[in-house]
Design a protein around this motif. Structure first.
Motif, short mmCIF file in Angstrom:
data_model
loop_
_atom_site.label_atom_id
_atom_site.label_comp_id
_atom_site.label_asym_id
_atom_site.label_seq_id
_atom_site.Cartn_x
_atom_site.Cartn_y
_atom_site.Cartn_z
N ASP A 138 1.12 -1.33 0.36
CA ASP A 138 0.47 -0.33 0.01
C ASP A 138 0.63 1.75 0.19
N LEU A 139 2.05 1.13 0.82
CA LEU A 139 2.34 2.50 1.32
C LEU A 139 3.46 2.65 -0.44
N ASN A 140 3.68 2.03 -0.76
CA ASN A 140 4.89 2.08 -2.07
C ASN A 140 3.89 2.38 -3.85
N GLN A 141 2.40 2.19 -3.28
CA GLN A 141 1.07 2.45 -4.44
C GLN A 141 1.23 3.98 -4.33
N LEU A 142 1.04 4.16 -2.71
CA LEU A 142 0.84 5.74 -2.46
C LEU A 142 2.01 6.58 -2.43
N THR A 143 3.26 6.03 -2.64
CA THR A 143 4.28 6.46 -3.82
C THR A 143 4.77 6.83 -4.80
N GLU A 144 3.96 5.79 -5.07
CA GLU A 144 3.92 6.08 -6.59
C GLU A 144 3.49 7.19 -7.61
N SER A 145 2.31 6.99 -6.58
CA SER A 145 1.41 8.35 -7.22
C SER A 145 1.00 9.43 -6.26
N LEU A 146 2.71 9.81 -5.60
CA LEU A 146 2.37 11.61 -5.29
C LEU A 146 2.34 12.21 -6.31
N PRO A 147 1.51 12.95 -6.50
CA PRO A 147 1.32 14.04 -7.64
C PRO A 147 2.11 15.55 -7.93
N GLN A 148 3.35 14.57 -8.17
CA GLN A 148 4.70 16.29 -8.72
C GLN A 148 3.50 17.29 -8.89
N GLY A 149 4.51 18.14 -8.20
CA GLY A 149 3.76 19.88 -8.54
C GLY A 149 2.33 19.89 -7.41
N HIS A 150 1.88 18.80 -7.02
CA HIS A 150 0.94 19.35 -5.95
C HIS A 150 1.59 20.01 -5.22
N ARG A 151 0.69 21.57 -4.55
CA ARG A 151 0.62 22.20 -3.48
C ARG A 151 1.14 21.40 -2.00
N TYR A 152 1.08 20.32 -2.21
CA TYR A 152 1.12 19.85 -0.95
C TYR A 152 1.79 18.27 -0.71
N VAL A 153 2.52 18.95 -2.13
CA VAL A 153 2.68 17.21 -2.68
C VAL A 153 3.97 16.86 -0.85
N MET A 154 4.55 16.93 -0.77
CA MET A 154 5.40 17.42 0.30
C MET A 154 4.74 16.55 2.28
N ASP A 155 3.62 17.22 2.27
CA ASP A 155 2.70 16.98 2.98
C ASP A 155 2.12 15.61 3.21
N MET A 156 1.80 16.03 1.86
CA MET A 156 1.87 13.90 0.75
C MET A 156 2.91 13.15 1.15
N TRP A 157 3.61 13.14 1.20
CA TRP A 157 5.07 12.37 1.23
C TRP A 157 5.32 12.25 3.17
N TYR A 158 5.49 13.72 3.80
CA TYR A 158 5.49 12.66 4.68
C TYR A 158 3.70 12.48 5.77
#
Length: 373
Positions: free
Chosen positions: A268-288
């Motif tokens: 599940d974590l790998n799927q989320l990581t692959e789905s990180l929307p680059q350029g999104h205003r909250y992308v770093m918050d999503m990664w955290y």
């Protein structure tokens, strides 16, 4: 001729939107699709015939991906709403098309990772083409019932990466279910407001404070979906692009945090990581948020492989449970490769003992969804 410039504080009229509707079996989601404005349904699930007299729109009975891919703008010109029924079956159709080329397959017959990425790109490009042509696009999906601790969560029955992508591009997303009214009668309702029990999205401001839209008798209300889409567009077009972007970004982030909370293993974590929307205003918050969930699950990150790994304390299923699960899958007309892809696993052995019962329920629901509209 002067170039028309729309300033940041001016509204930018939206001509077409993306609707994502998922539901429990037998609630009439296909029939609702036909209440769109000049609707045409791409019947990937081969269930349009079950709508009977409620089938008010045109149908493409999809046998293979080329049936849809070869449609021209002229073919679609008479229609304003394109209904994808269901999105899961559409993605499988694209993958089946790619599998016809042996260079896209591994030795065991499964698609190579590169081909799976190509399938996702074909899907996104086709949707973008429909939107660019001014068509409203309605994705229909089956609902899956997942266990998150003591909480049952309903969400679209779609693999993690594709599910996250559709969360991002949809303007409105609703969960269709039944409730018991104060008079003791069953009624259908679409919830567009996200909560711990289901995923949703509501940039269109539907359903007021509750985010709930009650489904009427479609025989008496043949423009039900068209009216919802118009209401959503009117709401969106009253906002500035900056306001709309903020609302969508906030809802994306809330859905993301909810998905992180529901993650159960490294897959599940790998799927989320692959789905990180680059350029999104909250992308770093999503990664955290992914990292926080990984810490809670005790999953380390392998920097060389760029993958999350299951906890060293991972307690996997026994050989007996593995054999039982393989028989369980075969009895439901599925194969291990398909189930692993659906669950986001490399192998069934990645399943924890404590998740064994919940995984069986999820597989059973998946099997049922493959034969129901």
């Amino acid at each position: 001729m002067a170039l028309p410039i729309i300033e940041a504080n001016q509204t930018l009229l939206v001509q077409a939107i993306i609707v994502y509707l998922y539901a429990d079996p037998g609630l009439g989601k296909t029939s609702i699709g036909f209440t769109g404005d000049k609707a045409i349904s791409f019947d990937f699930d081969k269930g349009a015939h079950r709508t009977g007299e409620l089938r008010r729109g045109a149908v493409v009975q999809v046998q293979q991906w080329s049936d849809v891919a070869n449609l021209t703008p002229q073919d679609l010109a008479p229609y304003n709403t394109v209904v994808i029924d269901t999105v899961g079956a559409m993605l499988e159709s694209i993958k089946t098309h790619l599998a016809l080329n042996n260079t896209n397959k591994q030795k065991d017959g499964s698609l190579k990772l590169k081909a799976q990425g190509l399938a996702n790109n074909i899907f996104k490009q086709y949707v973008n083409t429909l939107i660019a042509s001014g068509k409203d696009v309605v994705f229909i999906a089956h609902a899956s019932e997942d266990q998150n601790g003591d909480q049952i969560v309903y969400r679209p029955d779609l693999g993690g990466k594709n599910r996250n992508e559709l969360y991002r591009i949809a303007d409105i997303m609703g969960y269709l279910t039944t409730v018991t009214t104060g008079e003791g009668k069953n009624a259908r309702v679409i919830s567009f407001k996200p909560c711990p029990t289901h995923h949703a999205k509501n940039a269109g401001g539907l359903g007021g404070e509750t985010g709930e839209v009650w489904v009427p008798d479609l025989k008496q209300n043949p423009t039900f979906l068209a009216d919802i889409i118009k209401q959503a567009k009117d709401h969106i077009n009253r906002m500035t692009p900056e306001q709309l972007e903020t609302i969508k970004a906030d809802q994306d982030y809330e859905n993301w945090k909810q998905s992180c909370t529901e993650a159960q293993h490294a897959g599940d974590l790998n799927q989320l990581t692959e789905s990180l929307p680059q350029g999104h205003r909250y992308v770093m918050d999503m990664w955290y948020a992914v990292q926080r969930r990984a810490k809670e699950l005790g999953c380390p990150y392998n920097k060389d492989e760029k993958k999350w790994l299951n906890s060293p304390e991972f307690n996997g299923i026994s050989n007996e449970q593995l054999a039982h699960l393989q028989d369980f899958i075969a009895e439901r007309g599925l194969d291990t490769k398909t189930v692993c892809e659906y669950l986001g696993l490399d192998a069934l052995a990645q399943i924890e003992v404590k998740q064994f019962a919940a995984v069986k329920v999820e597989i059973d629901n998946y099997a049922k969804s493959m034969v129901k509209t």
